[in-house]
Design an enzyme around this catalytic site. Sequence first.
Site, PDB file in Angstrom:
ATOM      1  N   HIS A   1       0.865  -1.680  -0.189  1.00 16.63           N
ATOM      2  CA  HIS A   1      -0.196   0.202  -0.167  1.00 16.63           C
ATOM      3  C   HIS A   1       1.031   1.021  -0.031  1.00 16.63           C
ATOM      4  O   HIS A   1       0.778   1.955  -0.603  1.00 16.63           O
ATOM      5  CB  HIS A   1      -1.091   0.079   1.575  1.00 16.63           C
ATOM      6  CG  HIS A   1      -1.753   0.901   1.608  1.00 16.63           C
ATOM      7  ND1 HIS A   1      -2.828   1.653   1.220  1.00 16.63           N
ATOM      8  CD2 HIS A   1      -1.126   2.228   2.195  1.00 16.63           C
ATOM      9  CE1 HIS A   1      -3.620   2.408   1.325  1.00 16.63           C
ATOM     10  NE2 HIS A   1      -2.171   3.232   1.746  1.00 16.63           N
ATOM     11  N   GLU A   2       2.257   1.461   0.949  1.00 17.39           N
ATOM     12  CA  GLU A   2       2.559   2.246   1.005  1.00 17.39           C
ATOM     13  C   GLU A   2       3.522   2.933  -0.610  1.00 17.39           C
ATOM     14  O   GLU A   2       3.682   3.941  -0.995  1.00 17.39           O
ATOM     15  CB  GLU A   2       3.498   2.448   2.125  1.00 17.39           C
ATOM     16  CG  GLU A   2       2.649   2.462   3.169  1.00 17.39           C
ATOM     17  CD  GLU A   2       2.004   3.679   4.144  1.00 17.39           C
ATOM     18  OE1 GLU A   2       2.244   4.563   3.385  1.00 17.39           O
ATOM     19  OE2 GLU A   2       0.969   3.459   4.391  1.00 17.39           O
TER      20      GLU A   2
ATOM     21  N   GLU B   1      -6.231   7.131  -0.965  1.00 19.98           N
ATOM     22  CA  GLU B   1      -5.979   5.712  -0.189  1.00 19.98           C
ATOM     23  C   GLU B   1      -6.595   4.721  -0.707  1.00 19.98           C
ATOM     24  O   GLU B   1      -5.942   3.310  -0.467  1.00 19.98           O
ATOM     25  CB  GLU B   1      -6.708   5.767   1.313  1.00 19.98           C
ATOM     26  CG  GLU B   1      -5.829   7.644   1.528  1.00 19.98           C
ATOM     27  CD  GLU B   1      -4.517   6.963   2.899  1.00 19.98           C
ATOM     28  OE1 GLU B   1      -4.097   5.730   2.603  1.00 19.98           O
ATOM     29  OE2 GLU B   1      -3.900   7.356   3.423  1.00 19.98           O
TER      30      GLU B   1
ATOM     31  N   HIS C   1       1.810   4.196  -3.012  1.00 20.43           N
ATOM     32  CA  HIS C   1       0.947   5.689  -2.495  1.00 20.43           C
ATOM     33  C   HIS C   1       2.546   6.625  -3.777  1.00 20.43           C
ATOM     34  O   HIS C   1       2.563   7.734  -3.845  1.00 20.43           O
ATOM     35  CB  HIS C   1       1.704   6.358  -1.423  1.00 20.43           C
ATOM     36  CG  HIS C   1       0.498   6.347  -0.723  1.00 20.43           C
ATOM     37  ND1 HIS C   1      -0.656   7.013  -1.089  1.00 20.43           N
ATOM     38  CD2 HIS C   1      -0.097   5.626   0.350  1.00 20.43           C
ATOM     39  CE1 HIS C   1      -1.855   6.538   0.119  1.00 20.43           C
ATOM     40  NE2 HIS C   1      -1.081   5.984   1.404  1.00 20.43           N
TER      41      HIS C   1
END
Length: 262
Positions: free
Chosen positions: A126-127, A190, A130
């Site tokens: 997930h990070e 997100e 980004h």
Amino acid sequence: MQHWLKCTTVVTTLAIAACSASPTGRNQLLLFSDQDMSSLGAQSFEQMKTDQKVSTNAKTNAYVQCVTNAITEHVPPQPGFSKWEVVVFDSKQVNAFALPGGKIGVYTGLLDVAVNQDQLATVIGHEIAHVLADHSNERLSQSQIANAGLQITNIALGTSEYAQYRGATMAALGLGVQYGVLMPYGRTQESEADIVGLELMAKSGFDPRQSVDLWKNMAKASGGQQPPELLSTHPSHSTRIQDLQAKINTLPSYNVSSPNCG
């Protein structure tokens, strides 16, 4: 070319405004170069390594590095940097982050909630998503357009004002909780990072079904009070779990061996 036609031309202090598309095809306006963002991320990361305690636990560092390596092996070369750097911070924070320039931070408190390698891979994927989706650049650009980001623009371009406006800079990169300034990613960003990150961790051999269990653990960890830092600006637990489950059901079967990180 269609996404270019949908973008609004904006006159800013920068000479060129770049209209682009995210990994999911969403329209973005990115005003800063890959080199500028990488430089800003690297500078901020070095500051964090000075400000916060870095874990020296060899087993923990090897575990986090193993999970991260398994994911970054499936990330194509990125403009602006050539190598991913991982640091484990010794803190009870239930959090992790990735910065432009390939800088990844994981807090030891996260390992109490992400209880296996697949759940940790969910967060790291997930990070990293980004970064791949240029979300920090997008947020800085939005601030600039709103005439609220001039100081941050100067910082991003490498001026000596970094120290004076460090808190605002950290917040713009997604580190606001740690530095007392809140400039959160939007819900759209997100959710996009959830989807892109899930694809990435599944492609790397991790079990995407564990992403649902992770967010159930996160919900329990909040105890009905303030949620873990990682969840402070994210979609609700139920929405996120529903969206992840829907995405899991559409994922192809990747012929990749599951990593053995312990």
